[in-house]
Structures are given as structure tokens and as C-alpha cells.
Design an enzyme around this catalytic site. Sequence first.
Site, PDB file in Angstrom:
ATOM      1  N   GLU C  60       0.816  -1.217   0.000  1.00 13.97           N
ATOM      2  CA  GLU C  60       0.000   0.000   0.000  1.00 13.97           C
ATOM      3  C   GLU C  60       0.845   1.260   0.000  1.00 13.97           C
ATOM      4  OE1 GLU C  60      -0.580  -2.652   1.913  1.00 13.97           O
ATOM      5  OE2 GLU C  60      -2.590  -3.313   1.352  1.00 13.97           O
ATOM      6  N   HIS C 129     -10.700  -4.848   9.850  1.00 11.76           N
ATOM      7  CA  HIS C 129     -11.306  -4.702   8.519  1.00 11.76           C
ATOM      8  C   HIS C 129     -12.590  -3.883   8.564  1.00 11.76           C
ATOM      9  CE1 HIS C 129      -8.662  -8.060   7.395  1.00 11.76           C
ATOM     10  NE2 HIS C 129      -9.001  -7.895   6.144  1.00 11.76           N
TER      11      HIS C 129
HETATM   12  C1  LIG Z   1      -2.313  -4.755   4.422  1.00 10.40           C
HETATM   13  C2  LIG Z   1      -3.287  -5.620   3.722  1.00 10.40           C
HETATM   14  N1  LIG Z   1      -3.471  -5.460   2.407  1.00 10.40           N
HETATM   15  C3  LIG Z   1      -4.348  -6.221   1.740  1.00 10.40           C
HETATM   16  C4  LIG Z   1      -5.092  -7.159   2.393  1.00 10.40           C
HETATM   17  C5  LIG Z   1      -6.126  -8.000   1.649  1.00 10.40           C
HETATM   18  N2  LIG Z   1      -5.657  -9.367   1.493  1.00 10.40           N
HETATM   19  C6  LIG Z   1      -6.007 -10.326   2.349  1.00 10.40           C
HETATM   20  S1  LIG Z   1      -5.274 -11.795   2.001  1.00 10.40           S
HETATM   21  C7  LIG Z   1      -4.486 -11.136   0.660  1.00 10.40           C
HETATM   22  C8  LIG Z   1      -3.613 -12.004  -0.178  1.00 10.40           C
HETATM   23  C9  LIG Z   1      -2.520 -12.625   0.609  1.00 10.40           C
HETATM   24  O1  LIG Z   1      -1.764 -13.437  -0.210  1.00 10.40           O
HETATM   25  P1  LIG Z   1      -0.664 -14.383   0.390  1.00 10.40           P
HETATM   26  O2  LIG Z   1       0.199 -13.599   1.317  1.00 10.40           O
HETATM   27  O3  LIG Z   1       0.009 -15.071  -0.727  1.00 10.40           O
HETATM   28  O4  LIG Z   1      -1.475 -15.397   1.298  1.00 10.40           O
HETATM   29  P2  LIG Z   1      -2.526 -16.517   0.861  1.00 10.40           P
HETATM   30  O5  LIG Z   1      -3.879 -15.875   0.883  1.00 10.40           O
HETATM   31  O6  LIG Z   1      -2.141 -17.025  -0.469  1.00 10.40           O
HETATM   32  O7  LIG Z   1      -2.417 -17.549   1.917  1.00 10.40           O
HETATM   33  C10 LIG Z   1      -4.799  -9.797   0.509  1.00 10.40           C
HETATM   34  C11 LIG Z   1      -4.305  -8.938  -0.566  1.00 10.40           C
HETATM   35  C12 LIG Z   1      -4.904  -7.286   3.782  1.00 10.40           C
HETATM   36  N3  LIG Z   1      -5.618  -8.146   4.506  1.00 10.40           N
HETATM   37  N4  LIG Z   1      -3.982  -6.521   4.402  1.00 10.40           N
END
Ligand SMILES: Cc1ncc(C[n+]2csc(CCOP(=O)(O)OP(=O)(O)O)c2C)c(N)n1
Lengths: 319, 319, 325, 325
Positions: C60, C129
Site C-alpha cells: 500500500e 477490517h
Molecule cells: C495490508 C493488507 N493489504 C491487503 C489485504 C487483503 N488481502 C487479504 S489476504 C491477501 C492475499 C494474501 O496473499 P498471500 O500472502 O500469498 O497469502 P494466501 O492468501 O495465499 O495464503 C490480501 C491482498 C490485507 N488483509 N492486508
Amino acid sequence: MKKPGKAKLIEFYTKMVRIRKIEQKLMEVFSNGEIPGFIHVSIGQEAAPVGICSHLSDSDYISTTHRGHGHALAKGIDLKFFMAELFGKREGYCLGRSGSMHLADKNLGIMGANGIVGGGIPIATGAALAAKYKKTGQVVVATFGEGATSEGVFHEALNIAAIHKLPIVYACENNEWAEFSPQRIHMSVKDVKDRAAAYAIPGVSVSNDVLKIYEEAGKAIKMAREGRGPTLLEIKSERWYGHYVGDAQKYRGKEKVAEAMKKDCLLNFEKLLLKDNVLQRKDIDRIEKEIQAEINEAVDFARGCSPPDPSEMMDGLYV
Amino acid sequence: MKKPGKAKLIEFYTKMVRIRKIEQKLMEVFSNGEIPGFIHVSIGQEAAPVGICSHLSDSDYISTTHRGHGHALAKGIDLKFFMAELFGKREGYCLGRSGSMHLADKNLGIMGANGIVGGGIPIATGAALAAKYKKTGQVVVATFGEGATSEGVFHEALNIAAIHKLPIVYACENNEWAEFSPQRIHMSVKDVKDRAAAYAIPGVSVSNDVLKIYEEAGKAIKMAREGRGPTLLEIKSERWYGHYVGDAQKYRGKEKVAEAMKKDCLLNFEKLLLKDNVLQRKDIDRIEKEIQAEINEAVDFARGCSPPDPSEMMDGLYV
Amino acid sequence: MKEIRYIFAIKEAMEEEMERDENVFLIGEDVGLAGGSFGASRGLYDKFGPERVIDTPISEAGFTSIALGAASCGLRPIVEIMFMDFVTCAMDSIVNQVAKMRYMFGNQYTVPIVVRMPEGAGLNAGPQHSQCLEAWFAHVPGLKVVMPSTPYDVKGLLKSSIRDDNPVIFVENKTLHAMKGSVGEEDYVIPIGKADVKREGEDVTVVTASRMVHESLKAADILSQEGINIEVVDLRTIQPWDKEAVFNSISKTHRLVIAHEAVKQFGFGAEISAAVSEEIMDELDAPIMRVGAPFVPVPYSLEKFYVPSSEDIVGTVKKTLEQGF
Amino acid sequence: MKEIRYIFAIKEAMEEEMERDENVFLIGEDVGLAGGSFGASRGLYDKFGPERVIDTPISEAGFTSIALGAASCGLRPIVEIMFMDFVTCAMDSIVNQVAKMRYMFGNQYTVPIVVRMPEGAGLNAGPQHSQCLEAWFAHVPGLKVVMPSTPYDVKGLLKSSIRDDNPVIFVENKTLHAMKGSVGEEDYVIPIGKADVKREGEDVTVVTASRMVHESLKAADILSQEGINIEVVDLRTIQPWDKEAVFNSISKTHRLVIAHEAVKQFGFGAEISAAVSEEIMDELDAPIMRVGAPFVPVPYSLEKFYVPSSEDIVGTVKKTLEQGF
Ligand SMILES: Cc1ncc(C[n+]2csc(CCOP(=O)(O)OP(=O)(O)O)c2C)c(N)n1
Ligand SMILES: Cc1ncc(C[n+]2csc(CCOP(=O)(O)OP(=O)(O)O)c2C)c(N)n1
Ligand SMILES: [Mg+2]
Ligand SMILES: [Mg+2]
């Protein structure tokens, strides 16, 4: 890349001397109390801005830091209005609002020094995005210190630039100090260039030698301009004085400071040019004299300007 | 490191089945509308938590993510109170305030799932700092996805941990997806492990095989425990279902999903154990039956619990 | 006029502005291929391509500052922060960089950037959230803060925000995304800084924005059955907020309630209250009252008790009517 | 009693608490070898060693969350953020993590952490080194926000903050660092949440904190020459703030001015004003007035016009006295 010819060498030398002399003058007038706030000089580090900016045109971009006088000057900032800004005068680039830590000249692509360590890195990356978006062929150089590579935005910006193959060079001057803390406090790698592996981009380390910097910067800028993506370019430089003017560097020890001063990128280059007969002592004297005259004029100009009027304080906050 | 014997193998298998079955049940009750908010299941990724947590004692720490059920379960969280939390009931670990994305059990060193991507990485690093500070011999594992490695705090935390040689393992499950975006959106390196070079720590990549994970995690945890600093351990895992339950993965395509499902860490392990006569089909049936009973009991328990009372909303905000 | 959802009105605004001006682009997590976590950019990637609808890593701070750099070079970025809670990762970018670039560099730059983010509870998404943090941004010189409550408003205000040469923090509300409402077919904009009286009344002024506009309108219905007529002033923009509209309404009703979803203490209601009491206290016949969420993180399973409701507004309006100086 | 500087009082508080409790440690940029950018920890590195006075890389988010992790495991970190402006890099850590860890995880954790940061103008350090952002933190449930104005107070409040089992945002002021004042020799603490009447008066209550306490006291001197006696209430803590003390003073003076260095709009003065007008408006004989900085980034060379001064307070007090209902 073509080796720089005699005229270029003299130009490099002149620019380096000019930065040195300007900052020496700044130390003097700051100590007089003529400049408010802080200033951070880059004496001992003049090779990098000159080696790098010699590849850039006016329409290319550069972002700088709290220690950014050298880069702004090498990119062509006008000394008078530069000085006026540092003196806190309304004729300054930032209308006397912001000082040394925020020098910017939009017309020359000097995107602004940043008071937030690392803050300029993603902003410069955005300029590279714009250049790619508009297909302008412009290139961006983000400059920063090794301390800034610990900030999260360094990582975030390089990651994005690598993914999008943005036309940018990340030029880190590793002077081994971040404020009052030595490099080992900040990183477990010896070379900043090792951080490039995290983004699968080239990482290059070069000594504090203007010709070598010119060469490596040239390759990296060419690569960026050709759409082949970013490079992390590390320059091993030397901070002679304290973090800011007035910092006596007790934490560093006199010997270490003396050692750093011995590795003088300017004097080394001068010796080389004398040895190679590119310059004679009398040329040097002339160059120095001309620069000194220009500096005195700029300082007089700044002294003669007036501070911003309180009634103008709110001007331009919104368009 | 000693190869795991028969009992250990059966334990691994049982734990993996248990996680799988629990999450399958969660999908069902979530789809019934019994669980509020979102849940993110880790089906297809059970090998990592089991391979890793088998090296940890109750007093070691683990930090998890939005996709953290598996780790919490492998570390020993109580299924009943886990379920109660997901159902939003006051008997839950977080008093029913926070749900799946925030499971924590202080007594077992389950430091808390984090709703902020990357948010748990530096917090876990702080636990490692505390362990070193108090010389307790504890080890910490921070778990996260490949998407989280783009956040600045990932970089900041690993940098600090490397400098201080903190007793921590950074375990990244690279399932190639972050929400609805594939890996190439997030990084220009193929392997997360390559990011270790920026901190001069070991970077290791391992397939989605519980035995290999056990082996590599074991080395990394040993290294951490012996005070030799952190490791970045990447597990190439597979996300079967959508980002959250309810995500139909249209962006991914049926074939790709089917491909991922074929690489089933649980089924592969099961085949191996059957082949090697560690398990018989009837053992599997028994294991599954026992687990199913436990799960049903936990769900019934959660159903029977009551939601928090609005009058308790402010309780405990401050000590 | 047509009936569309709030989220679709956002999409239309972005789409139309991107058609109108090729310098406008969208950047954020999952905005491209996936069309946005809440679907705000569905279809835009196919239409405008990956250069103009840019999927980013989860960074971000990085991509917000990147958008700023692009804005300073003549582009007009729209940044999507997936949940307002995640803007905590980009506060340096927004507060030290975006908000200050123009002023700090002596007005050399214009910074046309919109940072969109949905706030609030409603999805049972838990403490990290569900926050409403608009008051922070309203405290930062250099930013504008917009908080539309209806599909019509969100479209017109987003278009204005994209055309504005100043940085705009554009606060959506998750529970409004699915709301339907009439939206003009023509190209229209709604000026930033102008409130809208969503319902007229003589007895009490309720100043509000975003989701609480609807709770206030519900409260108005309930109260009207008891013969109490509240005037619902939807601020739409909280920085700069429309003093004239608020003061006009107060001059008519002489009683003021302010309602927002954010935690009551130190929320934007405090500023409205303070400004009113500073400047036109003599118009008031009763103490100014505020409605806001309790001082606690948003609890997962207690959302419906947590979020201020029409009943809370009804209660507070009545309290105001019972009191007087 | 002895005369020491505010910055030295900070050092003494940290030193004494570190002696008292081996779980207390200090972490931040340049706090160790260098003794802190403003010298707050001078000598502590030599005394307690690198394990307890930890120099960090320039990673505000990282080390703040690291401190949190350590706190959740039983340590009691003091985090130094070099300038308050840099806390923008650590807002997720503070707001989503530090403030919520206890509540969000069902009260399992106690989070004894102090985040120290100097705010304000006064060094001509420019727009990114001079902000006052305390109102943000006061809006976040789970945090306490302390803003001491004197060497005596800073020592007693810092000790309380370190001993407190809740997270405390500890706001210093750069211009106060060099100020001298008497500090007790004995081990004393000052309770968080208790205001202090720094000067008694009957005509107008001035509620303030930090640097503006001193401007208010200067204003009091000036006004007293004209026979106007203001009561200066130093809040010392703005979250939770001492309603009782403020209300008591208002019940005596019936007029209220609130003064802070932060930008006036949406600053902490708004909350005090709103709460007062909500709860005890009938005690007031005149509109509540606020003094705060203009709505603009802090300009380098205009600081002395920018920062609210004793004259501004004098002027506002007089305005309050001229008005009435
Ligand atoms: C700071 C922040 N930005 C965006 C999100 C939204 N978000 C939740 S899970 C996710 C993807 C995470 O991907 P990864 O780290 O590969 O974990 P996975 O879901 O594949 O286990 C995002 C973008 C968040 N929760 N927190
Ligand atoms: C976000 C942030 N944190 C801390 C500081 C304070 N600070 C200013 S310069 C500096 C050191 C920077 O070191 P480096 O990046 O190596 O640059 P150098 O000064 O050596 O040129 C620090 C910590 C700051 N300005 N911004
Ligand atoms: Mg350095
Ligand atoms: Mg993933």
C-alpha cells in the site's frame, strides 16, 4: 560506452569542485546563523551526482534526499534560487517554505528532496511509471543512502519497478553512516547491491570514483532507457562531516574521520587530471575562482531576498 | 536429523487429515451461514503446518495469517474453543470478538492470526527478540504467504532479525496466489527464497511434501535455536479453493484448479504410507472416523455456545 | 435515470473518466484481472488494458507513493486501498507526501490523485477490517475528504474528485456498495464541499454522511410518526465541509445532532460541533449531541450492537428536544 | 528538588524504570550508541548495554511491531520514534496491532508498551518534521495519549506510562526538550488521565497541553495586567482526558478556550469542545473558542507566525469575554 573526452573530464571536475565549494560555503553561512533549520552536506560524496547526472537530460527525473544538494546542483538547479530557498526566502524554489531538505525544480525534473528517509524512492518510481505510460523515453534516478534501504518502501518500490521493468535506476550512496549509527546497525549484508537479488535485477557496486560511477551509471541508465528495467547501483562513498552541520561526530572518532577524508574523490580526480595533463594548476585556480565568484553572488542574492510574508502562508495549498 | 519413525509418520498423517477434515467442515458450516464474516481455508497446504509445528514445543511461538487454521491446529489449539470463536461465540479464544482471522492462544504460543497481510511478521520477530532477551531457548516461526513478502514490514523484520541473529524461522507458503492475482503480479523472482540474499540469511525452497518440509524446517529451527539466526523457508504449496470460501476462482480457470488439486500433499503422503505399510486402509478409516467424531462434537459445542452479550462489548479494552 | 448499485456507479464514474482523459488510470491490489475485491473495476481491465488498470503487489505504501510520483508527472491516478484499515500502511505516503507535495515544493506541482477506500463494519470482518478513519485525513492540510452516501452521489463525486487537481481521499462504505439508486444517464458532477439536504424538517438538524445518512433517514421516518421532523443534512464532503448548509439548517431548527459511524470520540462530529458552538452558538436552543460508535475496536459478532443505528439517532434527537437552555 | 531539563527528566524516568524492572528496554533509531537524536537516552547504552538499548535500522513499522511482539511476551518496551512525523510509517503497527492486540485476542494479552515521539515546530525543520498528530491516536480505542508540558510532569508521566499495562502514545514537544524545571529527587509518578491546574483564575478556563501550556501561562501574565484571570488547565493526558477537572473549572469560570499547537480543525480541541457542549453547555456564558495552528503544512521560515502564541490566546480569551448568550 564511449570514454569521456577531455572536455567532459573538465566538466566533471568543474561540477565536483562547484558542489564542494558550495557546500563549504553553506557550512560557513549556516554556522553564522544565516540558514534556519538543519543542513546536511555531501562533502566527500561529489563523485556520485556528477557521474550520474552527466547521463541525464533536463527532461529526465531525479529524486533526492536530505543530503541532496549535490544531485540538485549536478542536475542543473539554479544556484541563486537554491540559495534563496536555504536562506528561507520567498524567491526560493519552495517559496522559502521548506528549505534544504525539500529542494525541487519541476522544470528540471528535480522531483524534490524528501525529509522522510526512503520517501522519495517510490515517488521516483511513479515518475518512471509515468514515463513508461506516456512512452516518453525519460529515465529516472532515485538517489538515497544505505540507511534508506531498511525502510519498507525501498523494498516495495524496487519490487514493483522490477515487475514492470520501469525505466529507473536506484542509486544508493553507501557512506556507511545513517545519522549516528554505522552500517552494521542497519544491515547484515556488506553491500547494498546484494539487495538486488530479491527482485532479480542487476546489483552493481562501484567505488567513489567519478569515472567508474559514470561508466556504471551509464550502463544502468541505458538499460532503463531501453526498457530493460531497473538496476540497483551502489556507490561506496564517504561522509566527511557529521550527519548535519554542527554534528561533531564524537561517536565516530577522529581517526576514522581522517581516514574518510583521505579518500577524497575530488582530490583523487584532480591528481589524475593533473597527471594526465588534462588540467594544469592554473586551470584549477581559474575554475575555483569563477566558482567562488558565482557562489558569492548567489549568497548575496539570497541575503538580499526577503522572507515570505505571513499573509502568503496559506497560498496555493489547494489549486 | 533423525528420520521420523513409524509413530511420527502416523502422527503427521493424522494431523494432516485432521486439518483437512476440519476445514472441509468449516466450508460446509460457513456455506450454511453459521459462521459470520469470511473464512480462508488452507486445503491443499496441510503439509507445511504439520511439518513445521512438529519441531515446536508448547512454549515456542508461531504467528499465523488469515489462512492460519492449519498452523493453529498443528500447534495444538483446542478445537472446541477454536470452533466457538469462528462461530462468533463468547467461549471462543477471542471471546467471539474476532473470528477466524484472529485466532490466538497465548498459552500455546499461538501469537495470533493477523488480518493485515504481513502484519504478523514483525510481531513474531518481536517474540524472537524477547526469547533472546530472556535467554529462554524458545524459537519462533512466522508463517505467511508469498503475497505478504511484498509488504515493507516483511523486509524490515527480516533485516532486523538477520542483524540480531534472532531465533526465528520465516516460513512462507507460496501457493502462487494472493487473493485473485497470480504470483507474477507480485514478484519478479520465481522463488521467495531468493529474497533471503538481501539479508545474508539462508533461503531454502521445498516442495509440498510433509517429509521434506519436516526436514528443512528442522534444520532451520535448529539453527535458530542455536543462536545462528533466521532462515527464509519457502514451501511451494497449492491453494485448492478460492481466496475465501465462496470465491469461485473464475479468474483461475477450472483446469488450473484441477491441476493444483492433483498435487495433493495429503493423498501423496497417504499413498506413500500405504505403500510402505506404515498404514493400512482400515487404519485410515479409523483415523478419519475418530477425527470426524471430534469435529462433530466441536461443531455441536460451538452451536451450543452463546454469542457475546452486548453488555460485555467494552470489557478488557484496557487492563 | 437508471437504477444501479453504488459499486456500479463507482465503476461508471471511473470508466467514463478514463474514456474522457487518457491520463486517468487505476492502481491497486486486485483491481485489474479480478475487477477489484468489491468489484468496483469489473470490466475495466478488459477495456483499458493492464497499463491503465494496474494490479499491484500487496504494497500500500509503495503503490500510493508511486501514484503520487505519476501524478506529479501529469497523470491522474485513482488508487484503490482495499479496506480503509489498510491505509494505515500508507500514511506516510498520504500525509507526508501526497498532502504536502504541492505546498512544500512552493506550488510547483499539482497533485491530482484520488485515493478510494471502503470503510466501516457490516461484513463481520473483524477489528482490522471495519474501521472508519476519515477524521484523521480531515485533520491533514492539503487533502480533501469525500464520503458519498448514494449511488447518485458517489458517481458525481467520484467524477469531481478525479477531475480535481487536488488530492482527494474518497471514502466509500462497504454496506453501501450493494445499495441501489437512481443515477443520471448524462455526464454530471457533484461539487466537492457541498452538502445535500436529504430530507427537510424543522425540528432538529441531523448532520451526517455516508452510511449514517440512511440510518438518519430511517430515524426521520420513525420520528415523523411522532410528529417530529428532522432535517437530514448529508455533508458528502467532510473536508472542506459545507458550513453554510449546516448553519442554514441550524438557523431553521435550532437543534443539532451529528451522526457518524466512526468512534464518537475525536470523530468528525467533534469538529462540526466545535465549529458550530464557536460560530453560531446563539442559534442553538439545546446542547449539540453526537451519535457515533463506542470507543472499542469493532467486534466481529456484535456489529449490530456496535454500529450506530436509526434507534440511536431517534433517541438522541429526542434527548435534544427534551433539553434546552 | 533539582533543576533539570525536560529531556533529562525523560532520561531519568527511563533509567530509573530500567533499573527497577529488567523487562524494560528501549528501542529506536540512534537511541543506543548515540544516546538518541535529541539526547533522551544519553548514557543508557553504556549503563545497560546493547540488549536493553537497541539501535535499529530505519524501519519504524518494523521495530514498533517488534516491540509489540516483545511486549506480548512479557517485556516492557519503550519505543522512540525520532520525530512524530515518522510515526506515519508505523500506523498499521500502532493502530491495527498495538491498540487492538489485547481486545482483539479476547483479553489474553497485556501490551505494556510506550511509544515516545517529539512533536511540533520550533526547529525550523520544515513540513515533514514539525507536525502534531496526537488527535489521530486519541481517536483509536486501545491507546492512551499523554502530552506532558514540564520536566516534572514528563518524568512522572513517563514512569507511569512505562508501568502502565496498556499501550501509551507519549508525545513530547521539541521546544520543551531544553526547558528547565524542578523535579523531585524521590521516585514519584503522575497518574495518567489526571489534569493539572497550572494556574488558577476565575474569568476564563483555558484547557491546553504540552507546549501551549507555556503560551497559556504567558497569556495569563499578560491578561492579569488587565485584570483578567484565566485558569490554565493542563490536560497532560488527552486520552483519556480529565473531564472532571475541565468541568470543574468551567463551573467556576463559565467560559472556555482550548489551545493546542496542532492544526485547529479536527484537533483535540474539537473533542473537548464537543464533549463540553454536549454535557454542560448550560454552565457556559459564552461560545467555546479554540486556538490552533492554521490549516496548512508547517512552513520552514514562518514558524513564528504559524505556531499559536500567547497573543493568540490573549486575543481569543478577550473575544470570549466580549461574547455571551
Ligand atoms: C495490508 C493488507 N493489504 C491487503 C489485504 C487483503 N488481502 C487479504 S489476504 C491477501 C492475499 C494474501 O496473499 P498471500 O500472502 O500469498 O497469502 P494466501 O492468501 O495465499 O495464503 C490480501 C491482498 C490485507 N488483509 N492486508
Ligand atoms: C522515516 C524517517 N525516519 C528517520 C528519519 C531521520 N533520519 C534522517 S537522515 C537519517 C539517516 C539516513 O541515512 P542514509 O539513508 O544512509 O543517508 P545519509 O544521511 O547517509 O546520506 C535518519 C535516520 C527520517 N528523516 N525519516
Ligand atoms: Mg548513509
Ligand atoms: Mg499466496
